[in-house]
Design an enzyme around this catalytic site. Structure first.
Site, mmCIF file in Angstrom:
data_model
loop_
_atom_site.group_PDB
_atom_site.id
_atom_site.type_symbol
_atom_site.label_atom_id
_atom_site.label_comp_id
_atom_site.label_asym_id
_atom_site.label_seq_id
_atom_site.Cartn_x
_atom_site.Cartn_y
_atom_site.Cartn_z
ATOM 1 C CE LYS A 138 -4.444 0.922 0.032
ATOM 2 N NZ LYS A 138 -5.503 0.119 -0.572
HETATM 3 P P1 NAD Z 1 -13.359 7.779 -2.670
HETATM 4 O O1 NAD Z 1 -12.419 8.832 -2.268
HETATM 5 O O2 NAD Z 1 -13.814 7.708 -4.088
HETATM 6 O O3 NAD Z 1 -14.702 7.853 -1.767
HETATM 7 C C1 NAD Z 1 -14.689 7.959 -0.388
HETATM 8 C C2 NAD Z 1 -16.047 8.523 0.010
HETATM 9 O O4 NAD Z 1 -16.162 8.509 1.420
HETATM 10 C C3 NAD Z 1 -16.271 9.957 -0.441
HETATM 11 O O5 NAD Z 1 -17.603 10.109 -0.882
HETATM 12 C C4 NAD Z 1 -16.081 10.758 0.858
HETATM 13 O O6 NAD Z 1 -16.772 11.988 0.847
HETATM 14 C C5 NAD Z 1 -16.659 9.768 1.836
HETATM 15 N N1 NAD Z 1 -16.281 10.019 3.217
HETATM 16 C C6 NAD Z 1 -15.097 10.411 3.742
HETATM 17 N N2 NAD Z 1 -15.192 10.584 5.077
HETATM 18 C C7 NAD Z 1 -16.467 10.264 5.404
HETATM 19 C C8 NAD Z 1 -17.192 10.249 6.607
HETATM 20 N N3 NAD Z 1 -16.626 10.586 7.749
HETATM 21 N N4 NAD Z 1 -18.509 9.892 6.580
HETATM 22 C C9 NAD Z 1 -19.105 9.543 5.410
HETATM 23 N N5 NAD Z 1 -18.463 9.546 4.225
HETATM 24 C C10 NAD Z 1 -17.171 9.905 4.226
HETATM 25 O O7 NAD Z 1 -12.686 6.405 -2.190
HETATM 26 P P2 NAD Z 1 -13.006 4.941 -2.679
HETATM 27 O O8 NAD Z 1 -12.003 4.551 -3.696
HETATM 28 O O9 NAD Z 1 -14.440 4.802 -2.970
HETATM 29 O O10 NAD Z 1 -12.620 4.100 -1.368
HETATM 30 C C11 NAD Z 1 -13.533 4.006 -0.267
HETATM 31 C C12 NAD Z 1 -13.067 2.899 0.662
HETATM 32 O O11 NAD Z 1 -12.998 1.671 -0.070
HETATM 33 C C13 NAD Z 1 -11.689 3.097 1.269
HETATM 34 O O12 NAD Z 1 -11.660 2.531 2.556
HETATM 35 C C14 NAD Z 1 -10.797 2.283 0.340
HETATM 36 O O13 NAD Z 1 -9.600 1.863 0.965
HETATM 37 C C15 NAD Z 1 -11.706 1.120 0.056
HETATM 38 N N6 NAD Z 1 -11.373 0.399 -1.164
HETATM 39 C C16 NAD Z 1 -11.329 1.043 -2.367
HETATM 40 C C17 NAD Z 1 -11.044 0.317 -3.514
HETATM 41 C C18 NAD Z 1 -11.073 0.945 -4.882
HETATM 42 O O14 NAD Z 1 -10.919 0.220 -5.868
HETATM 43 N N7 NAD Z 1 -11.274 2.237 -5.006
HETATM 44 C C19 NAD Z 1 -10.758 -1.055 -3.425
HETATM 45 C C20 NAD Z 1 -10.823 -1.677 -2.166
HETATM 46 C C21 NAD Z 1 -11.144 -0.938 -1.051
#
Ligand code: NAD
Length: 478
Positions: A169
């Protein structure tokens, strides 16, 4: 020790004009000049013994993140599973800690004409099963502890999904939400140019995570190309125009839905008649919502970092995604009423999808969830104390370490396509993704049934056994 220093660096970075790279138990990489800690776990002392600091009751307001280390969360689950499968202590020590940790300084001149110094990290946790693989997060709260935790989670995730990668990561503690595009580009290029020596298509392949996207990957690929020649397989999650894969952007959300369908069948829930809520309507949350909606499920509440919105009649996930793409905030969406972050948790539904950040479901709010099933889109959204509460309440949890693997699975497809300079149709990508997700679900379900343990523990058992077996077979450990 290194954690504390990294946190200090995070705090100081915001306005510092100049800053020494935070050191810790480090040396200097002979090739790159970077600050590097490279160690084999048996020689390491101190980090990640897996003792979880107990959450004090009421210590975290219900609508906020728990003050618990993500690394503690991951190691708590690792330790429980390692003990159950009878893993030797010395082998557990190797598998618990990271193989290599790189920390770099990222000075960026922003539009205010000041140099802002950020800290970048790349943690390569375990490479026994293949090249290191894992996302890059741009977020002000990124620190070494979080990156370590996420790297470890990737090791188990790739093993559970059965794809030939290790776990890594990366992250930069920059205020991604405030950066202008050209500032973000500087961060991405600077980060890549400083960690490129430990990366490579057969060595370590980054991807997007919170605060980064296909555009960020395009800049990182371009920067790597300046140094090593055009190498599309150096990062995944790229734009389609730059050898990205069809289906990658939606893959994590789609993978969650495949998991949901398996779990719903086991629990007797009909997806077409179910209601769901989403915490964090970003990439993962919005794609999961749109695909759930295609199944006939109803999105009754969703949130982002600025607020939440609810509609008992159902929010139109497509319209909500367009609203966000146009720069809107969820609370301003006209198709529903504004609610608080806590009211989102209390909204009655069949499935709750946490898709924001780690530590969001904790001791002070786990009792408030009104769902039958949690499908974890975010990494480490549930603290160990909350996990126990949910188990006691009979809420079924499909854990992050298997549920959100869709992104890395399609990253694997993208990498395989790049290495062959070949492109698959989206339908083919989605079908192959479905096969891998269903296989992972069924293997973990079989283990959970055999050992009479929750899915999270069963998933870690499967992952740890596969990694330990690969490490032994290749002779890394004996
Ligand atoms: P992103 O930045 O596109 O979205 C994150 C969202 O969470 C945003 O809408 C943000 O406003 C919201 N957010 C932040 N703080 C918040 C809070 N306190 N309350 C409510 N909403 C809140 O990120 P993403 O890529 O969608 O990733 C989201 C999660 O999924 C992370 O934990 C990431 O590690 C995990 N993840 C992502 C992927 C991927 O392919 N993008 C893969 C596996 C896991």
């Amino acid at each position: 020790m290194a954690d504390d220093e990294a946190r200090t660096a995070t705090k100081e970075s915001a306005d510092a004009k100049q800053q020494e790279p935070a050191g810790g138990q480090t040396g200097t990489d002979q090739e790159t000049g970077d600050t590097v800690t490279e160690k084999q776990a048996l020689h390491e002392g101190g980090t990640g013994d897996g003792q979880v600091t107990p959450e004090a009751p009421g210590s975290t307001p219900a609508g906020e993140r728990a003050e618990i280390s993500n690394f503690e969360i991951v190691n708590h689950y690792f330790n429980r599973a390692a003990e159950r499968i009878g893993l030797r202590d010395d082998v557990a020590a190797v598998l618990r800690s990271a193989y290599r940790e790189v920390q770099v300084q990222i000075p960026v001149t922003r539009t205010d004409d000041r140099i802002h110094v950020y800290t970048g990290y790349r943690v390569q946790h375990n490479g026994a099963r293949g090249p290191y693989k894992g996302g890059v997060r741009f977020h002000p709260e990124v620190d070494l502890d979080e990156v370590r935790a996420l790297a470890s989670l990737m090791t188990w995730k790739t093993a559970i999904a059965g794809i030939p990668y290790g776990g890594a990561k990366g992250g930069v503690n920059c205020p991604a939400g405030e950066l202008e595009a050209h500032e973000k580009e500087k961060v991405a290029r600077s980060f890549m140019s400083k960690i490129d020596k430990v990366l490579g298509p057969t060595r370590d392949i980054p991807a997007p995570d919170v605060g980064t996207n296909a555009q960020t990957m395009a800049w990182m690929m371009d920067e790597y190309g300046k140094l090593h020649g055009h190498t599309p397989a150096i990062v995944t999650g790229k734009p389609i125009s730059l050898e990205g894969s069809y289906g990658r952007e939606a893959a994590t959300g789609r993978g969650l839905v495949y998991m949901y369908r398996e779990a719903a069948a086991a629990l007797g829930i009909r997806p077409s008649e179910s209601r769901f809520t989403v915490q964090g309507f970003g990439n993962v949350g919005s794609w999961a919502s749109r695909i759930m909606q295609e199944l006939g499920a109803k999105l009754v509440a969703a949130s982002d970092a600025f607020g939440a919105v609810r509609s008992d009649e159902g929010l139109d996930a497509e319209a909500l995604a367009s609203h966000v793409a146009d720069g809107g905030r969820l609370r301003d969406f006209e198709g529903g009423e504004e609610i608080s972050a806590v009211e989102l948790l209390e909204t009655e539904c069949e499935v709750f999808i946490p898709a924001a950040l780690g530590g969001m479901i904790h001791k002070s709010n786990a009792e408030r969830l009104r769902c039958k099933l949690v499908v974890e889109g975010a990494n480490s959204p549930t603290t160990p104390a909350a996990d126990e509460i949910l188990e006691d309440r009979g809420v079924f949890v499909v854990p992050d370490v298997m549920a959100n693997a869709g992104g890395v699975v399609v990253s694997y497809f993208e990498w395989a396509q790049n290495l062959q300079h070949f492109r698959w149709e989206e339908r083919e990508v989605n079908e192959k993704l479905g096969r891998i997700m269903r296989r992972a679900y069924r293997e973990v379900a079989a283990r959970a049934e055999k050992d009479e343990v929750p899915f999270r523990l069963a998933a870690y058992e499967v992952g740890i056994e596969r990694v330990a077996d690969a490490a032994r077979t290749r002779g890394y450990i004996s």
